[in-house]
Structure formats: C-alpha cells, structure tokens
Scaffold this active site. Structure first.
Site, PDB file in Angstrom:
ATOM      1  N   ASP A 117      19.193 -16.536  28.417  1.00 26.18           N
ATOM      2  CA  ASP A 117      19.193 -15.550  29.649  1.00 26.18           C
ATOM      3  C   ASP A 117      19.559 -16.553  30.836  1.00 26.18           C
ATOM      4  OD1 ASP A 117      18.525 -13.536  28.406  1.00 26.18           O
ATOM      5  OD2 ASP A 117      16.935 -12.788  29.546  1.00 26.18           O
ATOM      6  N   HIS A 173      17.507 -20.024  22.108  1.00 24.30           N
ATOM      7  CA  HIS A 173      17.912 -19.672  21.015  1.00 24.30           C
ATOM      8  C   HIS A 173      19.147 -20.151  20.351  1.00 24.30           C
ATOM      9  CE1 HIS A 173      15.233 -15.983  20.864  1.00 24.30           C
ATOM     10  NE2 HIS A 173      15.178 -16.336  22.145  1.00 24.30           N
ATOM     11  N   SER A 260      15.258 -24.223  34.627  1.00 22.27           N
ATOM     12  CA  SER A 260      15.595 -25.239  33.490  1.00 22.27           C
ATOM     13  C   SER A 260      17.033 -25.041  33.218  1.00 22.27           C
ATOM     14  CB  SER A 260      14.659 -24.897  32.393  1.00 22.27           C
ATOM     15  OG  SER A 260      13.379 -24.633  32.656  1.00 22.27           O
TER      16      SER A 260
END
Length: 300
Positions: A117, A173, A260
């Site tokens: 995301d 992911h 991040s």
C-alpha cells in the site's frame, strides 16, 4: 509563505488529494528550516534515535496511542485480521495483518502487482530520468545497489518507488511469482522518505539503510526488490524463506514503526507501467494504490 502541500492521485477515488502528513510540523522544521539542520544531522538521521523511538512504540504504554491514531487518520478497522483492542503496543498495531479478502491480488498472468500500500512513483527508463524531485538530479542507481556492474545492467530498466506513510498497511509482498534469494543489508543513515525531505535531498533513497533481494522469475528476468528504512523505522523484518518458490502477493516482510519505502526494479524492456502511473509520475505526482492492484504489465 505557506508550505507547499503534498498532493497525490488516488486511484481508488480517481481524484487528486492532499496528504495528511504524520508529524508534518517536525518534518518541515528539520528539512526546510536552516535551524532544523542541526538536530537532523546530530540526532534524527542516526540509527540510535530510531531505535529509541521504536522502543517507545514497543512499550506497553504506547497502546494508548492506537485509538487516537485511528480516529485522526480514519483507518479502516474492518480490514484488520485482529480486533483493534487486541494490540498490546502501538508497534503491534502498526505492522498489523489484514483479512485475506482486504487485498485482492491481480490475477492476470501478465499483470505485475503493487508490493505494498502507498503512494507510488515510476521511472519507466531509469537512465533518462534527469529530474528526480529536483531539476537536473539523476537517480544514482549504482549508489542505491552498491554495485556499479549490476547498475549498468539495469540502467535502462524500470523502477517503481512505493512510499509507505505511517497510516498505511506496513507489510510488503512479492509483486510477481519466482524464487527469491537472501536479503543483503547495506547500512546507512535513516532520513525521512517524505517528499518534504526528498525535495531537499533526493539522494536520501540511495543513502538510507536498505535491504536488497533478487527475485528470479520465468518471464521478467531478475527483479530487484529493496526495502528502504527511514526515520523512526525500528527495523525491517523479512518473513519469507529464501530459495523457495513464492506466488505473486505472498508476504515478504514488514516494517516496524515509521514511514518507509519499497523499491522494485525491472530489467529493460520487461514491463510497461499502468497508464495512470506514467501520467502522474511525469507530472511529479505520486499515485495512491493498494498492494495487489495492477502496477504494470509484462511485455512479450
């Protein structure tokens, strides 16, 4: 003179929106004010500061921050795999898991998924990008990878920069299937990766602490995956098993507290980014999209 707002294109709403920046006052002081340079270089960029702040987010008392955070930023608790009141610390909430149905993974064989995301920016041809946040600044791929030979192989490749804000889901992911190698650490400082900081110092992305993984794939060659640490990121945690086959959308790991960044690099002529990413990146604007949605299409 009022501060320039950070805007992005939201793929979900199809609108250009203004970002609510966590800790904006502190960020603007440290990166935009001459007075802020002293605490920035003396303390904020240093790993010890982030370890200290991360330890605070691991303390039992940090649990009290969860409810106000949810209320302020409107986080959708219906997506959580665990109830909001089950988290014992703020960090447990921060690197929370989601229900499987909360993020659908792009199913097309030629579709490459977003790894996280966040707000995304693309460089379709890394070598031709001469205006990375500041006019005339080229992305230093050799510095990012710590290897000039590998950088030469990917210099005309494509790059996806996925910036995660503190309000985002913080697990990352795999964008496509393959066999990942081990993660290699390159140490460095921990500057913020907010556009507020990058507009002043684009080199942050290739200076900060980062971990690099090579994902071997059958159709896209070797895809390079990087997790970039930032101010107040307690640590980068890898949860995958190197050398084992993974599927698109499988979890790779998670960031502990702090904003991040995740960078994905493709070999030349392997992918074509989605049209909205290309359009808005050309305008210097990020696109908000969620993990699993379509980021690019495999060529050939």
């Amino acid at each position: 003179m009022p501060a320039e707002p950070i805007t992005f294109f939201n793929r979900l709403t199809q609108r250009i929106e203004t970002e609510a920046v966590y800790g904006e006052g502190f960020l603007r002081f440290t990166y935009e004010s001459p007075l802020g340079a002293l605490p920035l270089h003396a303390l904020v960029k240093r790993a010890a500061f982030s370890r200290w702040y991360g330890s605070r987010m691991d303390a039992p008392a940090s649990w009290a921050k969860v409810a106000p955070f949810l209320a302020t930023y409107g986080v959708d608790t219906g997506e959580f795999a665990d109830a909001p009141d089950s988290f014992r610390t703020f960090n447990e909430f921060f690197y929370r898991k989601l229900k499987p149905q909360a993020r659908l993974i792009a199913t097309g064989e030629n579709e490459v998924a977003f790894p996280a995301d966040g707000r995304h920016l693309v460089l379709p041809d890394i070598a031709s990008c001469g205006d990375f946040f500041i006019k005339g600044t080229r992305f230093d791929l050799a510095a990012l990878l710590g290897d000039a030979e590998t950088a030469k192989r990917y210099e005309h490749g494509s790059m996806l920069i996925s910036r995660l804000c503190p309000v985002d889901y913080h697990r990352f992911h795999f964008p496509c299937s393959g066999i990942p190698g081990g993660a290699m650490l390159i140490n460095g400082p921990l500057y913020s990766v907010s556009p507020i900081a990058l507009r002043k110092r684009p080199s942050i992305l290739w200076e900060n602490k980062r971990e690099i993984t090579v994902l071997r794939t059958s159709s896209l060659g070797d895809v390079i995956l990087l997790e970039v640490g930032a101010t107040c990121v307690g640590s980068i945690v890898q949860t995958y098993t190197s050398g084992s086959s993974i599927a698109k959308g499988d979890e790779k790991g998670y960031f502990r507290f702090g904003g991040s960044c995740f960078i994905t690099i493709f070999e030349p002529c392997k992918i074509r980014f989605a049209d909205d990413l290309i359009e808005h990146s050309r305008a210097g604007r990020e696109v908000y999209a969620r993990m699993g949605d379509v980021a690019a299409y495999a060529l050939g």
